[in-house]
Structure formats: structure tokens, C-alpha cells
Design a protein around this motif. Structure first.
Motif, short mmCIF file in Angstrom:
data_model
loop_
_atom_site.label_atom_id
_atom_site.label_comp_id
_atom_site.label_asym_id
_atom_site.label_seq_id
_atom_site.Cartn_x
_atom_site.Cartn_y
_atom_site.Cartn_z
N LYS A 166 2.66 -0.78 4.15
CA LYS A 166 3.23 0.43 3.57
C LYS A 166 4.76 0.43 3.58
O LYS A 166 5.37 1.28 2.94
N ASP A 223 -0.09 7.06 1.25
CA ASP A 223 -1.33 7.83 1.37
C ASP A 223 -2.59 6.96 1.24
O ASP A 223 -3.70 7.49 1.18
N SER A 224 -2.42 5.63 1.25
CA SER A 224 -3.56 4.74 1.15
C SER A 224 -4.49 4.91 2.34
O SER A 224 -4.04 5.01 3.48
N LYS A 225 -5.79 4.93 2.08
CA LYS A 225 -6.80 5.04 3.14
C LYS A 225 -7.07 3.67 3.76
O LYS A 225 -7.70 3.58 4.80
N THR A 226 -6.60 2.60 3.11
CA THR A 226 -6.79 1.25 3.62
C THR A 226 -5.74 0.95 4.68
O THR A 226 -4.56 1.12 4.45
N ARG A 281 0.84 -1.19 0.00
CA ARG A 281 0.00 0.00 0.00
C ARG A 281 0.88 1.24 0.00
O ARG A 281 1.89 1.29 0.71
N LEU A 308 -2.15 3.92 9.67
CA LEU A 308 -1.14 4.86 9.21
C LEU A 308 0.24 4.22 9.15
O LEU A 308 1.00 4.44 8.21
#
Length: 134
Positions: A78, A67-70, A64, A73
Motif C-alpha cells: 500500500k 482500502d484494499s481488503k487484500t 494495493r 492494514l
């Protein structure tokens, strides 16, 4: 087997993220091979992704972007250190033990929080437990 291009799914990662993902996939594929050999079952293919990764074709269980909303944070997805495996019957999660995770240098989110998928990561949680609650 999960391939690096399936994990990134047309997203561009840094050299560090790609290196982390390569290591993750070595360990995850090792665990999946052990599972298939031990159970004599094949891993199911996710019809939405066409591979073993959970989610849908546009994202979800693999890499991801920051800035992925899934997901969270600071998600291991990520950094290239986490993956969700398609596990519709929870067979993989039921088979996994802490000893199997340790043998494959992996950790997992507790199955109570991952119905129909199995979250695996190379990143140790703060508890240090192989099966952890988020």
C-alpha cells in the motif's frame, strides 16, 4: 523485468508511492537479473497477470489501494514498497539468501509463509532481519 505499469495495474498512486515503487522495482529487477544469470533459468510468467507478479489480473501481488481488503492494514504493498513475485515452484525463494537480499537492498517474508510466491520489500521489518516472519 517488472515495469511500473504492471506494478500499479491501472491503480493511481501518490507521487510518494510511485517514487517508492520505482526504487523497489530497481532493486527487485536487480535481484531477478542476478537469479536468472546465476541459475540460467527464466522467471515464469503468471498466466493470471501476464507478468512476473503473483496474484490475479485485478490485483494481488503489486500495488494495493489503502482500502484494499487484500493483505494487512499497514502492508508494504500500500506504500509502493512491497511486491509478490510469482514463484510456483519456490525456486526463487530457495535461491535467495540474506546476503543476496542485502546486496540488493531488499527484505523478504519468510518462504514458509509464501508458498508459490516470494514477497519482497524495501521496508525493513522491526526485527531488521532480511528474511522475516510476519
Amino acid at each position: 523485468m517488472i515495469f511500473i505499469n504492471e506494478y500499479f495495474n491501472n491503480k493511481t498512486g501518490t507521487v510518494e508511492q510511485k517514487d517508492s515503487a520505482q526504487l523497489l522495482l530497481v532493486h527487485v529487477n536487480g535481484l531477478l537479473n542476478e537469479y536468472m544469470k546465476d541459475t540460467q533459468k527464466q522467471m515464469p510468467i503468471n498466466p493470471k497477470t501476464g507478468n512476473l507478479i503473483s496474484g490475479n489480473k485485478d490485483g494481488g501481488g503489486g500495488f494495493r489501494l489503502a482500502d484494499s481488503k487484500t493483505g494487512a492494514l499497514l502492508s508494504s504493498h500500500k506504500t509502493g514498497k512491497g511486491i509478490d513475485i510469482f514463484d510456483p515452484e519456490n525456486d526463487l525463494d530457495a535461491w535467495i539468501t540474506d546476503a543476496r537480499l542485502e546486496r540488493n537492498y531488499l527484505y523478504r517474508e519468510h518462504p514458509m509463509h509464501t508458498p508459490r510466491w516470494c514477497h519482497l520489500t524495501t521496508r525493513s521489518p522491526s526485527s531488521g532481519k532480511r528474511s522475516f516472519f510476519p
